[in-house]
Enzyme design. Sequence first.
Site, mmCIF file in Angstrom:
data_model
loop_
_atom_site.group_PDB
_atom_site.id
_atom_site.type_symbol
_atom_site.label_atom_id
_atom_site.label_comp_id
_atom_site.label_asym_id
_atom_site.label_seq_id
_atom_site.Cartn_x
_atom_site.Cartn_y
_atom_site.Cartn_z
ATOM 1 N N TYR A 54 -36.671 -20.535 -7.488
ATOM 2 C CA TYR A 54 -38.082 -20.679 -8.298
ATOM 3 C C TYR A 54 -37.767 -20.354 -10.120
ATOM 4 O O TYR A 54 -38.187 -20.995 -10.557
ATOM 5 C CB TYR A 54 -38.437 -19.247 -8.318
ATOM 6 C CG TYR A 54 -38.400 -19.310 -6.883
ATOM 7 C CD1 TYR A 54 -38.596 -19.778 -5.470
ATOM 8 C CD2 TYR A 54 -39.539 -18.088 -5.970
ATOM 9 C CE1 TYR A 54 -38.862 -20.179 -4.542
ATOM 10 C CE2 TYR A 54 -40.059 -18.495 -4.912
ATOM 11 C CZ TYR A 54 -40.006 -18.920 -3.820
ATOM 12 O OH TYR A 54 -40.103 -19.345 -2.238
ATOM 13 N N ASP A 81 -34.106 -23.747 -0.604
ATOM 14 C CA ASP A 81 -33.017 -24.034 -1.441
ATOM 15 C C ASP A 81 -32.063 -24.421 -1.042
ATOM 16 O O ASP A 81 -31.071 -24.923 -1.749
ATOM 17 C CB ASP A 81 -33.093 -23.369 -2.913
ATOM 18 C CG ASP A 81 -32.064 -22.391 -2.548
ATOM 19 O OD1 ASP A 81 -32.271 -21.348 -1.725
ATOM 20 O OD2 ASP A 81 -32.246 -21.640 -2.757
ATOM 21 N N GLU A 82 -31.949 -24.067 0.686
ATOM 22 C CA GLU A 82 -30.460 -23.949 1.046
ATOM 23 C C GLU A 82 -30.917 -25.570 2.140
ATOM 24 O O GLU A 82 -31.770 -25.643 2.705
ATOM 25 C CB GLU A 82 -30.268 -23.449 1.508
ATOM 26 C CG GLU A 82 -29.894 -21.925 0.836
ATOM 27 C CD GLU A 82 -29.169 -20.719 1.375
ATOM 28 O OE1 GLU A 82 -28.738 -20.882 2.355
ATOM 29 O OE2 GLU A 82 -29.297 -19.963 0.861
ATOM 30 N N ARG A 124 -29.585 -12.294 -15.605
ATOM 31 C CA ARG A 124 -28.036 -12.229 -14.279
ATOM 32 C C ARG A 124 -27.409 -11.246 -15.637
ATOM 33 O O ARG A 124 -27.001 -10.146 -15.250
ATOM 34 C CB ARG A 124 -27.909 -12.636 -14.183
ATOM 35 C CG ARG A 124 -29.090 -13.111 -12.348
ATOM 36 C CD ARG A 124 -28.910 -14.391 -11.495
ATOM 37 N NE ARG A 124 -29.883 -14.641 -11.384
ATOM 38 C CZ ARG A 124 -29.572 -15.466 -9.635
ATOM 39 N NH1 ARG A 124 -28.000 -15.132 -9.057
ATOM 40 N NH2 ARG A 124 -30.397 -16.281 -9.084
ATOM 41 N N ASP A 144 -26.815 -24.612 -2.537
ATOM 42 C CA ASP A 144 -27.619 -24.286 -2.183
ATOM 43 C C ASP A 144 -27.911 -24.461 -4.016
ATOM 44 O O ASP A 144 -27.350 -24.038 -4.930
ATOM 45 C CB ASP A 144 -27.117 -22.521 -1.742
ATOM 46 C CG ASP A 144 -27.692 -21.758 -2.879
ATOM 47 O OD1 ASP A 144 -28.835 -21.510 -3.611
ATOM 48 O OD2 ASP A 144 -27.970 -20.271 -1.965
HETATM 49 N N1 LIG Z 1 -36.245 -12.336 -0.158
HETATM 50 C C1 LIG Z 1 -35.833 -13.722 -0.610
HETATM 51 C C2 LIG Z 1 -34.885 -14.381 -0.957
HETATM 52 C C3 LIG Z 1 -34.996 -15.190 -1.566
HETATM 53 N N2 LIG Z 1 -36.177 -16.153 -2.093
HETATM 54 C C4 LIG Z 1 -36.858 -17.055 -2.709
HETATM 55 C C5 LIG Z 1 -36.422 -17.497 -4.456
HETATM 56 C C6 LIG Z 1 -35.892 -18.147 -4.444
HETATM 57 O O1 LIG Z 1 -35.443 -18.573 -5.647
HETATM 58 C C7 LIG Z 1 -35.610 -18.747 -3.341
HETATM 59 C C8 LIG Z 1 -33.849 -19.899 -3.144
HETATM 60 O O2 LIG Z 1 -32.851 -18.243 -2.789
HETATM 61 P P1 LIG Z 1 -31.643 -17.640 -2.895
HETATM 62 O O3 LIG Z 1 -31.106 -16.691 -2.176
HETATM 63 O O4 LIG Z 1 -31.180 -18.733 -2.637
HETATM 64 O O5 LIG Z 1 -31.906 -16.967 -4.340
HETATM 65 P P2 LIG Z 1 -31.161 -18.224 -6.040
HETATM 66 O O6 LIG Z 1 -31.754 -19.143 -6.159
HETATM 67 O O7 LIG Z 1 -32.887 -17.308 -6.677
HETATM 68 O O8 LIG Z 1 -30.139 -17.269 -6.300
HETATM 69 P P3 LIG Z 1 -28.863 -18.063 -6.582
HETATM 70 O O9 LIG Z 1 -28.858 -19.199 -7.906
HETATM 71 O O10 LIG Z 1 -28.505 -16.949 -6.380
HETATM 72 O O11 LIG Z 1 -29.185 -18.717 -5.200
HETATM 73 O O12 LIG Z 1 -35.792 -18.391 -1.971
HETATM 74 C C9 LIG Z 1 -37.241 -15.675 -1.801
HETATM 75 O O13 LIG Z 1 -38.873 -15.470 -1.778
HETATM 76 N N3 LIG Z 1 -37.503 -13.686 -1.060
HETATM 77 MN MN LIG Z 2 -30.638 -20.647 -4.326
#
Ligand SMILES: Nc1ccn([C@H]2C[C@H](O)[C@@H](COP(=O)(O)OP(=O)(O)OP(=O)(O)O)O2)c(=O)n1
Ligand SMILES: [Mn+2]
Length: 581
Positions: free
Chosen positions: A30, A117-118, A62, A25
């Site tokens: 983004y 991203d996963e 954060r 992950d």
């Molecule tokens: N409801 C959502 C959840 C996520 N995303 C997009 C934005 C994130 O950057 C990306 C990946 O989601 P993650 O939940 O893995 O969140 P992040 O990668 O941003 O943060 P983390 O470091 O907690 O994984 O998908 C989105 O558009 N809408």
């Molecule tokens: Mn992520």
Amino acid sequence: MEDDFDQTLDSNYGSSHDKVIVHLDADCFYAQVEMLKNPELRTLPLGVQQKNLLVTCNYVARQFGVKKCMLVSDAKRLCPSLILVKGEDLYDYRQMSTKMTLLLQKFSPLVEKLGLDENFVDVTQLVAETLKSDFAGSRNVEGHIYGDITSRCDCGCYERLCVGSQIASEMRKQLKEELGVTCCAGVAYNKLLAKLVCSTHKPNQQTTLFPAGVSDLMLNLNNVRSLPGIGHRTSEILQSLGISSIEQLQNINLELLEHALGRTLAERLKKLSVGADDMVVKPTGKPQSIGLEDGFRKISLESEVKDKCEVLLQRLMILLAEDGRIPGAIRVTVRKYDNSSRYSHRESRQCNIPSSLFLPKVGTLSSNAHNKLLTSIMKLFHKIIDISKPFHLTLLGVAFTKFQERNTGKGSITSFLVKDISVQSVMNFQNISLHGVEAMECSSSKNAGKQSGSTLNYADKSGSESEPEPSPKKTRADFWRGSRKRSLTESDKDSPNKHRSSELRLSTGEPINEVDFSKLSDGIQEELMESCMSLPSLTDKLGISDNSTPNTSMSIEDNFQTNASQKLWKRLGSNQGPQDQ
DNA sequence: CTGGGTTCGT
DNA sequence: ACGAACC
Ligand SMILES: Nc1ccn([C@H]2C[C@H](O)[C@@H](COP(=O)(O)OP(=O)(O)OP(=O)(O)O)O2)c(=O)n1
Ligand SMILES: [Mn+2]
């Protein structure tokens, strides 16, 4: 033998320890891509914004308490110095996502994407081969261990998960070195646990879960809502039954749960609540649908609808051309303004479309087929909305579905390229930097699209003649820790086009050089041109970005500070300068 | 003041 | 065609 057989039939409700699953992950995905594009943002609190929603933010932000999927106004209140970047256009994120998955596929073909991203990777086989070829190797766990391991399972899973953690570490190392992306990883014997344990140490860390830690991991989840598979609706139903903790879910009477949720869901959640999951890693293929949508305050005129749809369609045609397949149906989605209810009541209609619209004719598709598609879209719209009465839309979406592979000539490199996943980004022909070819019609022009100006690199020298044949003695198990080498797979070998296309492979590997178009063999040059011209709507690509709200400035200027990660980003296929904030 | 996607099951 | 889940 008989034991194995019984074991298989038993299927122990997804709680056997025979697999090794890695879940990866990316950190604040983004935001991370935006920081790669503009490294000056790295040390600043950064948020990625879609309309009024802050969809994610970097870890600097954060610390101020800024959270994912928060209103922009709330985020700015928490962190007044928050830098905002627009993120409505997913193009760059999608591109990085593709590269990450391609990299992971070097470890196993069993890679399943979840979002952009996963990735789940089933490395069971690689682990087995590694243990076989290297039975005296180190059994150190890379990264964190979740919970205690005072009691060790005797099924051999300890060694397997150890090697899994080492593979995960190598994956993360390569993602960082080759793509510049940091991520977390979780290693466990099923998908659920790999995913859950992944998020226990963030960011840029990895965690391995052994059977002895499973119970703690599950019981430490704060809410039933944290279980993948329980979303908004289901958690509300559970709440109404007085169930909010995992422990309550574990202990509730199954009949009661079935009554509220239905049998299949109830049984699945019961198992998930104790960490049992028999879901297999399903390799992600090409998408089942490709769509775009746009939300807005108000649209109440048919002409506005048509205009919006036309813009969406133009952008969609670019994504479609890059995909290379022919859609069999088109769908229109609408969200009507609905007072009181925040909940999106969406309606959609779809219809089939003739594949003749996508025949590989050069200029004709653009205006003709385009207009026919737009007409279909408007017909679908009229099925949803009665124009004779006032209406108020807050969202329009268009999507293509029911894909069929494009059938160009049998031996043509075009048909080959479309099939070869490792080359699919090449279908974005504007990505080829055409040294020695001056201003070919499809590459120059405005060159302002997001997908333009990228560089095509070699990667896979081993794919062609230079690399010696892999000796049969050497198992695939060694590739990920020993000398890095890639060999052709069996299916690679029987296709002559595969060898030709290795000249055109998009980079994910070390030796990074730009392809000099003029140095490609003449035959390939010609076929590339033809392929280029036979793609649907290619001319539409000129100067048109997959970009509703441009979030980058295109500075051709290249003299600004060249930070290492930015070089990497550029090398990997961006042509964009940093943003002017 | 609520993104922009994608997949799956019914 | 839609709801529910995931990111
Ligand atoms: N409801 C959502 C959840 C996520 N995303 C997009 C934005 C994130 O950057 C990306 C990946 O989601 P993650 O939940 O893995 O969140 P992040 O990668 O941003 O943060 P983390 O470091 O907690 O994984 O998908 C989105 O558009 N809408
Ligand atoms: Mn992520």
